[in-house]
Scaffold this motif. Structure first.
Motif, mmCIF file in Angstrom:
data_model
loop_
_atom_site.group_PDB
_atom_site.id
_atom_site.type_symbol
_atom_site.label_atom_id
_atom_site.label_comp_id
_atom_site.label_asym_id
_atom_site.label_seq_id
_atom_site.Cartn_x
_atom_site.Cartn_y
_atom_site.Cartn_z
ATOM 1 N N SER A 74 0.835 -1.206 0.000
ATOM 2 C CA SER A 74 0.000 0.000 0.000
ATOM 3 C C SER A 74 0.866 1.250 0.000
ATOM 4 O O SER A 74 0.478 2.302 0.532
ATOM 5 N N GLY A 75 2.026 1.135 -0.612
ATOM 6 C CA GLY A 75 2.950 2.264 -0.677
ATOM 7 C C GLY A 75 2.573 3.262 -1.748
ATOM 8 O O GLY A 75 1.664 3.042 -2.555
ATOM 9 N N THR A 76 3.266 4.383 -1.759
ATOM 10 C CA THR A 76 3.019 5.425 -2.751
ATOM 11 C C THR A 76 4.302 5.757 -3.501
ATOM 12 O O THR A 76 5.410 5.466 -3.040
ATOM 13 N N VAL A 77 4.127 6.386 -4.637
ATOM 14 C CA VAL A 77 5.239 6.817 -5.462
ATOM 15 C C VAL A 77 5.010 8.277 -5.821
ATOM 16 O O VAL A 77 3.864 8.708 -5.978
ATOM 17 N N THR A 78 6.065 9.050 -5.906
ATOM 18 C CA THR A 78 5.925 10.485 -6.149
ATOM 19 C C THR A 78 5.837 10.792 -7.646
ATOM 20 O O THR A 78 6.200 9.981 -8.494
ATOM 21 N N ALA A 79 5.386 12.012 -7.924
ATOM 22 C CA ALA A 79 5.330 12.468 -9.309
ATOM 23 C C ALA A 79 6.717 12.475 -9.936
ATOM 24 O O ALA A 79 6.891 12.129 -11.112
ATOM 25 N N ALA A 80 7.719 12.859 -9.159
ATOM 26 C CA ALA A 80 9.090 12.896 -9.684
ATOM 27 C C ALA A 80 9.561 11.503 -10.080
ATOM 28 O O ALA A 80 10.228 11.325 -11.109
ATOM 29 N N GLU A 81 9.203 10.498 -9.257
ATOM 30 C CA GLU A 81 9.582 9.118 -9.588
ATOM 31 C C GLU A 81 8.873 8.649 -10.851
ATOM 32 O O GLU A 81 9.474 7.986 -11.710
ATOM 33 N N LEU A 82 7.590 8.971 -10.982
ATOM 34 C CA LEU A 82 6.860 8.579 -12.188
ATOM 35 C C LEU A 82 7.399 9.309 -13.417
ATOM 36 O O LEU A 82 7.391 8.760 -14.519
ATOM 37 N N HIS A 83 7.863 10.537 -13.222
ATOM 38 C CA HIS A 83 8.472 11.273 -14.326
ATOM 39 C C HIS A 83 9.723 10.531 -14.819
ATOM 40 O O HIS A 83 9.960 10.424 -16.025
ATOM 41 N N ARG A 84 10.487 9.991 -13.888
ATOM 42 C CA ARG A 84 11.684 9.231 -14.272
ATOM 43 C C ARG A 84 11.313 7.951 -15.011
ATOM 44 O O ARG A 84 12.059 7.491 -15.873
ATOM 45 N N HIS A 85 10.175 7.377 -14.673
ATOM 46 C CA HIS A 85 9.706 6.177 -15.375
ATOM 47 C C HIS A 85 9.067 6.518 -16.720
ATOM 48 O O HIS A 85 8.784 5.625 -17.515
ATOM 49 N N GLY A 86 8.806 7.802 -16.951
ATOM 50 C CA GLY A 86 8.251 8.230 -18.226
ATOM 51 C C GLY A 86 6.733 8.270 -18.281
ATOM 52 O O GLY A 86 6.161 8.595 -19.328
ATOM 53 N N SER A 87 6.049 7.965 -17.182
ATOM 54 C CA SER A 87 4.586 7.943 -17.217
ATOM 55 C C SER A 87 3.964 9.301 -16.879
ATOM 56 O O SER A 87 2.820 9.557 -17.254
ATOM 57 N N VAL A 88 4.675 10.140 -16.155
ATOM 58 C CA VAL A 88 4.245 11.521 -15.952
ATOM 59 C C VAL A 88 5.076 12.397 -16.868
ATOM 60 O O VAL A 88 6.314 12.343 -16.852
ATOM 61 N N TRP A 89 4.405 13.195 -17.680
ATOM 62 C CA TRP A 89 5.094 13.971 -18.705
ATOM 63 C C TRP A 89 5.807 15.178 -18.106
ATOM 64 O O TRP A 89 6.978 15.432 -18.379
ATOM 65 N N LYS A 90 5.088 15.929 -17.261
ATOM 66 C CA LYS A 90 5.669 17.136 -16.695
ATOM 67 C C LYS A 90 5.344 17.221 -15.207
ATOM 68 O O LYS A 90 4.239 16.869 -14.788
ATOM 69 N N VAL A 91 6.316 17.681 -14.426
ATOM 70 C CA VAL A 91 6.130 17.921 -13.000
ATOM 71 C C VAL A 91 6.440 19.393 -12.749
ATOM 72 O O VAL A 91 7.528 19.873 -13.098
ATOM 73 N N VAL A 92 5.479 20.095 -12.144
ATOM 74 C CA VAL A 92 5.608 21.538 -11.992
ATOM 75 C C VAL A 92 5.166 21.954 -10.584
ATOM 76 O O VAL A 92 4.497 21.191 -9.885
#
Length: 256
Positions: A158-176
């Protein structure tokens, strides 16, 4: 409060969710969201839909208090409502940009995992707390955001992942920064909506057609186990433990 639509520019529609305090959607909310996305996508003048939310978090899943109060009818309604909302995002005739702030849990992951483009604020976190809430589901959609073994680790803990981590995986396009999220989502939508509308719809259908996993069938399969957990009593036992716990996502959020 509820689901609203707006058109800040020609060719772009924002579908915004606002269910205080934590955007844990009741059964009717999921169906309203599905209807709003479908209606926007069918408009030939629309080239992009932006899925957004008011408040401190994007989505905290379904309203667990409604399920506890209404029982099986609410559970079935939430299952169907989530399926309809997730499918509406995936099947939307034009690309969908998800603009995510704060927490994105359970049903929020289902929505974002089926979106075409994801932009997020720096404080955004994503996760599936199903095992803490007496439910199962949306691993289908988390698997579209992170690698397979990370999906399993997040699901079982039940853990979480940050937007920055998803950005590194390529699934989040932009983090602002959070204050720039709406403008960034609008900018992304504007770039998409500038394409030829008819060709854009063909492109969306083509991209969906080559997906390696049928997200609708995969998610429906998961939902069968949520129902099994419910009729066996396991779900109620876990939800009763969850009860009045106060967490970052609030007391009423649950993934479905």
């Amino acid at each position: 409060m509820g689901v609203s639509t707006s058109s800040p520019e020609k060719g772009i529609v924002f579908v915004t969710v606002d269910f205080p305090p934590v955007n844990a959607l009741p059964v009717d909310g999921w169906f309203a969201l599905a209807d709003a996305v479908r209606t926007a996508g069918r408009d030939p003048q629309v080239g992009c839909v932006v899925l957004a939310a008011e408040g401190r978090g994007f989505n905290a899943g379904v309203d667990i208090k409604e399920i506890q109060a209404r029982g099986a009818s609410a559970l079935l309604g939430a299952n169907r409502g989530c399926f309809e909302a997730f499918s509406a995002v995936y099947d939307c005739e034009v690309p969908v940009v998800a603009a995510v702030q704060g927490f994105c849990l359970g049903g929020g992951v289902g929505l974002v995992g089926n979106a075409d483009v994801v932009v997020a604020s720096e404080d955004a976190t994503f996760g599936l707390p199903e095992l803490d809430r007496g439910a199962l589901g949306a691993a289908t959609h988390l698997a579209r955001l992170v690698p397979h073994h990370l999906m399993r680790a997040l699901y079982f803990t039940s853990g979480t992942v940050t937007a920055a981590e998803l950005h590194r995986h390529g699934s989040v396009w932009k983090v602002v920064p959070r204050g720039e999220l709406t403008a960034t989502a609008l900018e992304s939508a504007r770039e998409i909506a500038a394409k030829d509308g008819e060709l854009l719809r063909l492109a969306k259908a083509a991209i969906n057609g080559i997906d390696p996993v049928d997200v609708r069938r995969s998610y429906r399969y998961e939902q069968g186990f949520t129902y099994e957990a419910s009729v066996s009593g396991v779900a109620d036992r876990v939800r009763d433990r969850f009860g009045g716990e106060s967490r970052e996502s609030g007391e009423s959020g649950e993934a479905e």
